[in-house]
Motif scaffolding. Structure first.
Motif, PDB file in Angstrom:
ATOM      1  N   SER A 171      55.243  10.563  69.182  1.00 35.54           N
ATOM      2  CA  SER A 171      53.881  10.528  69.701  1.00 35.54           C
ATOM      3  C   SER A 171      53.789   9.601  70.901  1.00 35.54           C
ATOM      4  O   SER A 171      54.342   8.501  70.891  1.00 35.54           O
ATOM      5  CB  SER A 171      52.913  10.056  68.618  1.00 35.54           C
ATOM      6  OG  SER A 171      51.635   9.822  69.158  1.00 35.54           O
ATOM      7  N   LYS A 198      51.240   8.100  71.666  1.00 34.14           N
ATOM      8  CA  LYS A 198      50.297   7.039  71.326  1.00 34.14           C
ATOM      9  C   LYS A 198      50.930   5.944  70.475  1.00 34.14           C
ATOM     10  O   LYS A 198      50.296   4.939  70.195  1.00 34.14           O
ATOM     11  CB  LYS A 198      49.083   7.610  70.578  1.00 34.14           C
ATOM     12  CG  LYS A 198      48.198   8.483  71.447  1.00 34.14           C
ATOM     13  CD  LYS A 198      46.907   8.818  70.745  1.00 34.14           C
ATOM     14  CE  LYS A 198      45.974   9.627  71.653  1.00 34.14           C
ATOM     15  NZ  LYS A 198      44.666   9.863  71.024  1.00 34.14           N
ATOM     16  N   ASP A 219      46.467   9.801  66.152  1.00 33.56           N
ATOM     17  CA  ASP A 219      46.515  11.201  66.574  1.00 33.56           C
ATOM     18  C   ASP A 219      46.716  12.062  65.330  1.00 33.56           C
ATOM     19  O   ASP A 219      46.255  11.698  64.248  1.00 33.56           O
ATOM     20  CB  ASP A 219      47.584  11.442  67.660  1.00 33.56           C
ATOM     21  CG  ASP A 219      48.975  11.002  67.219  1.00 33.56           C
ATOM     22  OD1 ASP A 219      49.216  10.887  65.998  1.00 33.56           O
ATOM     23  OD2 ASP A 219      49.822  10.775  68.107  1.00 33.56           O
ATOM     24  N   ASN A 246      40.845   5.911  70.366  1.00 32.21           N
ATOM     25  CA  ASN A 246      41.708   6.888  71.013  1.00 32.21           C
ATOM     26  C   ASN A 246      43.130   6.368  71.171  1.00 32.21           C
ATOM     27  O   ASN A 246      44.088   7.141  71.198  1.00 32.21           O
ATOM     28  CB  ASN A 246      41.147   7.285  72.387  1.00 32.21           C
ATOM     29  CG  ASN A 246      40.032   8.296  72.267  1.00 32.21           C
ATOM     30  OD1 ASN A 246      39.989   9.072  71.312  1.00 32.21           O
ATOM     31  ND2 ASN A 246      39.121   8.294  73.216  1.00 32.21           N
TER      32      ASN A 246
END
Length: 326
Positions: free
Chosen positions: A67, A69, A159, A246
């Motif tokens: 990921s 993130k 996510d 986020n």
């Protein structure tokens, strides 16, 4: 009554009123200016800490998940950076007593990691000599966890990646939701829209509940230190909450600092996403001698002579633009 008498009466009645209004206006301007200064100081501290969050000590942490993130947050360095910047902007960087006084107005800081969050709050403990000590300390990491009525459980992330327990098979699975779809007996993993709605709701509510508890708990410490202010979680728009989850980041609160006859009460968020900088190559076509600039990830075999931070810098050095070929 003569006109002069009326004039004197007017002056006696209204001049004090005007003076009071002038003082009040001056006070309001000072309060507004201090509020602005404090807000800048808080935001700058949170932003500096957010940048530091993604500075890993060990690069292999970045490959644990597939990921963009995922980062192993450097929370210790981030919190040091937060307070260092805060003290600097409040002018107490060389004043330990002033630093302690300012820190007393910080009821809670939350660090959002990829798969859970940390709270940095005032904690009470007993020293070896029996003295009760209050100090900002880290709380254990809490996962973004959810359990349904059928006994299934899911640990969310920022996510679609999950660690999930399938109660039917009594096995743990992990991966992105779309890879696990129809592979388990967990209904939520089969519905992308419901999954995303619940994921955000669970993360926000978990953080909100803990912040509300520990900020309220901070009142016990504040009262013992002569701070006459009721600490509580401020109203934060739902949109701000959703935006704050986020990416990894840090959210800090400052409350109760006296400003005139009011109190300063605010919070700030610092994001920790790493943005990869695009490098501009300045290359020469050996067949024609022409100079071109293009992004470094473009598939050109030109001889690279220079590298630039921007296309504008490359053009200033006589390079011509080339569209990217991948």
């Amino acid at each position: 009554m003569k006109i002069t008498n009326w004039a004197i009466l007017f002056v006696c009645i209204f001049i004090p009123f005007f003076l009071i209004m002038d003082f009040r206006t001056s006070d309001l301007e000072s309060v507004s200016e201090l509020n602005h200064q404090y807000t800048i100081a808080l935001r700058t501290a949170a932003q500096d800490a957010g940048v530091i969050l993604s500075m890993n000590e060990m690069q292999e942490y970045e490959t644990e998940y597939r990921s963009i993130k995922f980062f192993k947050v450097n929370k210790e360095l981030a919190i040091d950076t937060f307070f260092m910047t805060l003290y600097l902007n409040f002018g107490v960087e060389r004043d330990p007593i002033g630093q302690g006084a300012l820190a007393a107005y910080v009821p809670a800081i939350v660090v959002l990691d990829y798969d859970g969050y940390y709270l940095y709050t005032m904690t009470e403990y007993t020293a070896t000599n029996g003295e009760t000590i209050y100090k900002h300390m880290w709380r254990p990491k809490k996962p973004y966890a959810f359990a349904d009525s059928a006994g299934n459980s899911i640990n969310f992330t920022l996510d679609d990646y999950v660690h999930a327990y399938d109660d039917t098979t009594r096995k743990w699975v992990q991966g992105f939701r779309y890879d696990l779809q129809d592979q388990t007996h967990i209904p939520l993993l089969n519905d992308g829209a419901s999954f995303e709605t619940l994921r955000k709701s669970i993360i926000v509510k978990s953080i909100q509940d803990d912040l509300a508890y520990f900020i309220n708990k901070h009142n016990e410490y504040a009262t013992r230190n002569g701070i006459h202010y009721s600490f509580k979680l401020p109203e934060i728009a739902e949109e701000d909450w959703v935006n704050s989850i986020n990416d990894i980041g840090i959210m800090a609160f400052i409350q109760g600092i006296p400003v005139g006859d009011q109190y300063y009460n605010s919070y700030a968020f610092g994001g920790g996403r790493l943005m990869k900088k695009v490098v501009i190559n300045g290359g020469i076509d050996d067949n024609t001698g022409m100079k071109y600039y293009y992004q470094s990830d473009c598939a050109y075999s030109y001889r690279v002579e220079e590298k630039f931070d921007s296309k504008k810098d490359a053009a200033a050095e006589g390079y011509y633009p080339r569209e990217c070929v991948r």
